[in-house]
Motif scaffolding. Structure first.
Motif, PDB file in Angstrom:
ATOM      1  N   GLU A  59       0.858  -1.174   0.000  1.00  0.00           N
ATOM      2  CA  GLU A  59       0.000   0.000   0.000  1.00  0.00           C
ATOM      3  C   GLU A  59       0.899   1.230   0.000  1.00  0.00           C
ATOM      4  OE1 GLU A  59      -3.487   2.276   2.578  1.00  0.00           O
ATOM      5  OE2 GLU A  59      -2.893   0.221   3.088  1.00  0.00           O
ATOM      6  N   ILE A  60       0.780   2.049  -1.018  1.00  0.00           N
ATOM      7  CA  ILE A  60       1.625   3.223  -1.201  1.00  0.00           C
ATOM      8  C   ILE A  60       0.843   4.451  -0.767  1.00  0.00           C
ATOM      9  CG2 ILE A  60       3.124   4.460  -2.787  1.00  0.00           C
ATOM     10  CD1 ILE A  60       3.684   1.420  -2.527  1.00  0.00           C
ATOM     11  N   SER A  61       1.294   5.115   0.304  1.00  0.00           N
ATOM     12  CA  SER A  61       0.646   6.334   0.776  1.00  0.00           C
ATOM     13  C   SER A  61       1.417   7.543   0.262  1.00  0.00           C
ATOM     14  CB  SER A  61       0.605   6.364   2.307  1.00  0.00           C
ATOM     15  OG  SER A  61      -0.171   5.287   2.803  1.00  0.00           O
ATOM     16  N   LEU A  62       0.675   8.500  -0.301  1.00  0.00           N
ATOM     17  CA  LEU A  62       1.262   9.700  -0.873  1.00  0.00           C
ATOM     18  C   LEU A  62       0.645  10.939  -0.242  1.00  0.00           C
ATOM     19  CD1 LEU A  62       0.949   8.694  -4.649  1.00  0.00           C
ATOM     20  CD2 LEU A  62       2.884   8.251  -3.138  1.00  0.00           C
ATOM     21  N   ILE A  73      -3.762   8.783 -13.495  1.00  0.00           N
ATOM     22  CA  ILE A  73      -2.988   7.707 -14.149  1.00  0.00           C
ATOM     23  C   ILE A  73      -2.727   6.564 -13.171  1.00  0.00           C
ATOM     24  CG2 ILE A  73      -1.900   9.270 -15.799  1.00  0.00           C
ATOM     25  CD1 ILE A  73       0.655   9.091 -13.999  1.00  0.00           C
ATOM     26  N   ALA A  74      -3.562   6.448 -12.158  1.00  0.00           N
ATOM     27  CA  ALA A  74      -3.321   5.473 -11.088  1.00  0.00           C
ATOM     28  C   ALA A  74      -3.217   4.044 -11.621  1.00  0.00           C
ATOM     29  CB  ALA A  74      -4.416   5.564 -10.030  1.00  0.00           C
ATOM     30  N   ASP A  75      -4.124   3.665 -12.533  1.00  0.00           N
ATOM     31  CA  ASP A  75      -4.104   2.293 -13.059  1.00  0.00           C
ATOM     32  C   ASP A  75      -2.815   2.023 -13.824  1.00  0.00           C
ATOM     33  OD1 ASP A  75      -6.559   1.812 -11.966  1.00  0.00           O
ATOM     34  OD2 ASP A  75      -7.683   2.110 -13.835  1.00  0.00           O
ATOM     35  N   ARG A  76      -2.445   2.973 -14.680  1.00  0.00           N
ATOM     36  CA  ARG A  76      -1.225   2.816 -15.465  1.00  0.00           C
ATOM     37  C   ARG A  76       0.012   2.803 -14.571  1.00  0.00           C
ATOM     38  NH1 ARG A  76      -1.521   7.133 -19.649  1.00  0.00           N
ATOM     39  NH2 ARG A  76       0.006   8.248 -18.416  1.00  0.00           N
ATOM     40  N   LEU A  77      -0.017   3.659 -13.536  1.00  0.00           N
ATOM     41  CA  LEU A  77       1.118   3.745 -12.620  1.00  0.00           C
ATOM     42  C   LEU A  77       1.291   2.456 -11.830  1.00  0.00           C
ATOM     43  CD1 LEU A  77       3.371   5.288 -11.174  1.00  0.00           C
ATOM     44  CD2 LEU A  77       1.635   6.261  -9.660  1.00  0.00           C
ATOM     45  N   THR A  78       0.194   1.905 -11.306  1.00  0.00           N
ATOM     46  CA  THR A  78       0.309   0.676 -10.521  1.00  0.00           C
ATOM     47  C   THR A  78       0.782  -0.488 -11.388  1.00  0.00           C
ATOM     48  OG1 THR A  78      -2.078   0.278 -10.816  1.00  0.00           O
ATOM     49  CG2 THR A  78      -1.384   1.336  -8.766  1.00  0.00           C
ATOM     50  N   VAL A 101       0.001  -7.304  -5.383  1.00  0.00           N
ATOM     51  CA  VAL A 101      -1.020  -6.255  -5.328  1.00  0.00           C
ATOM     52  C   VAL A 101      -0.345  -4.953  -4.900  1.00  0.00           C
ATOM     53  CG1 VAL A 101      -3.158  -5.470  -4.253  1.00  0.00           C
ATOM     54  CG2 VAL A 101      -2.824  -7.913  -4.734  1.00  0.00           C
ATOM     55  N   ILE A 102      -0.536  -3.897  -5.673  1.00  0.00           N
ATOM     56  CA  ILE A 102      -0.012  -2.580  -5.326  1.00  0.00           C
ATOM     57  C   ILE A 102      -1.156  -1.582  -5.423  1.00  0.00           C
ATOM     58  CG2 ILE A 102       1.572  -0.725  -5.972  1.00  0.00           C
ATOM     59  CD1 ILE A 102       3.483  -2.802  -7.040  1.00  0.00           C
ATOM     60  N   SER A 103      -1.378  -0.820  -4.349  1.00  0.00           N
ATOM     61  CA  SER A 103      -2.461   0.168  -4.336  1.00  0.00           C
ATOM     62  C   SER A 103      -1.929   1.512  -3.856  1.00  0.00           C
ATOM     63  CB  SER A 103      -3.605  -0.305  -3.428  1.00  0.00           C
ATOM     64  OG  SER A 103      -3.141  -0.503  -2.103  1.00  0.00           O
TER      65      SER A 103
END
Length: 229
Positions: A59-62, A73-78, A101-103
């Motif tokens: 889980e990536i928190s920004l 671009i979240a889908d493309r980035l993940t 899994v990366i979110s």
């Protein structure tokens, strides 16, 4: 062979909190990828002499500004982050403890340029690790699970794995699996069975072996899988 003889250590439970890093300006995708790779390296666990498991859920928190920039671009980035993580795992000889899994999520407590990575894995102890052999057909997008002690491969329907290639014999070779170790045996094929460029009759089959038969190239892999309670 001995490559799965002894389980030495396993991933246990959810893995270790968070990894944080601060950058001096707006966050870039390569910096997120670097943070994931660092977390994989820090939490790798040996489950056999040649198998190393790493967390599979990230889980990536920004920060709010960075999350806003990446949201469209979240889908493309993940997908790109998953590709980077998979490439790093392959290079390092890691296996994921489940489906990768990366979110992405937003955190008001983070400043611009900050990234926080939270990694977790299924609860795994030695008795809960199952070794899953499989045979991949390079270039065809086909993967076959090896579920029997003897699995034959050939062009004929009498083979356990039927491959459409006229240069294969009806039953060309077989893979022998005892739950820990694997072997390969040529079944009297016309054109031979090769490991790399060496023709073989019968020998041990380590994971990641490249098998050539007929016009096809196969890769034999053994994947560590967490067994659900």
């Amino acid at each position: 062979m001995g490559f799965l003889d002894k389980i030495e250590k396993a991933i246990e439970g959810a893995v270790t909190g968070a990894f944080s890093k601060t950058f001096k300006s707006e966050l870039q995708p390569i910096e997120i990828g670097s943070a994931i790779k660092s977390h994989m390296d820090a939490n790798a666990a040996i489950v056999s002499r040649e198998r190393i498991l790493v967390p599979n859920q990230f889980e990536i928190s920004l920060s709010t500004p960075d999350f806003g920039r990446f949201k469209l671009i979240a889908d493309r980035l993940t997908q790109e982050l998953k590709s980077q993580a998979q490439a790093h795992a392959t290079k390092q000889g890691y296996q994921f403890a489940g489906a990768l899994v990366i979110s992405l999520s937003e955190s008001a407590s983070l400043g611009i340029g900050q990234v926080q990575v939270q990694a977790s894995s299924p609860n795994v102890v030695p008795a809960d690790v199952e070794w899953m052999p499989r045979l991949e057909v390079v270039g065809d997008g086909l993967t076959f699970e090896i579920v029997k002690s003897r699995t034959s491969v050939g062009r004929d329907g009498s083979s356990d794995i039927q491959i459409n290639d006229v240069s294969l014999s009806r039953q060309h070779f077989e893979i022998v699996w005892n739950g820990k170790n694997a072997g390969i045996r040529d079944l009297g094929s016309t054109n031979g069975t090769f490991i790399g460029d060496v023709r073989v009759q019968e020998q041990a089959l380590p994971t990641d072996s490249v098998i050539k038969a007929g016009h096809k190239t196969f890769v034999f892999r053994v994947v560590a899988k967490a067994v659900n309670a």
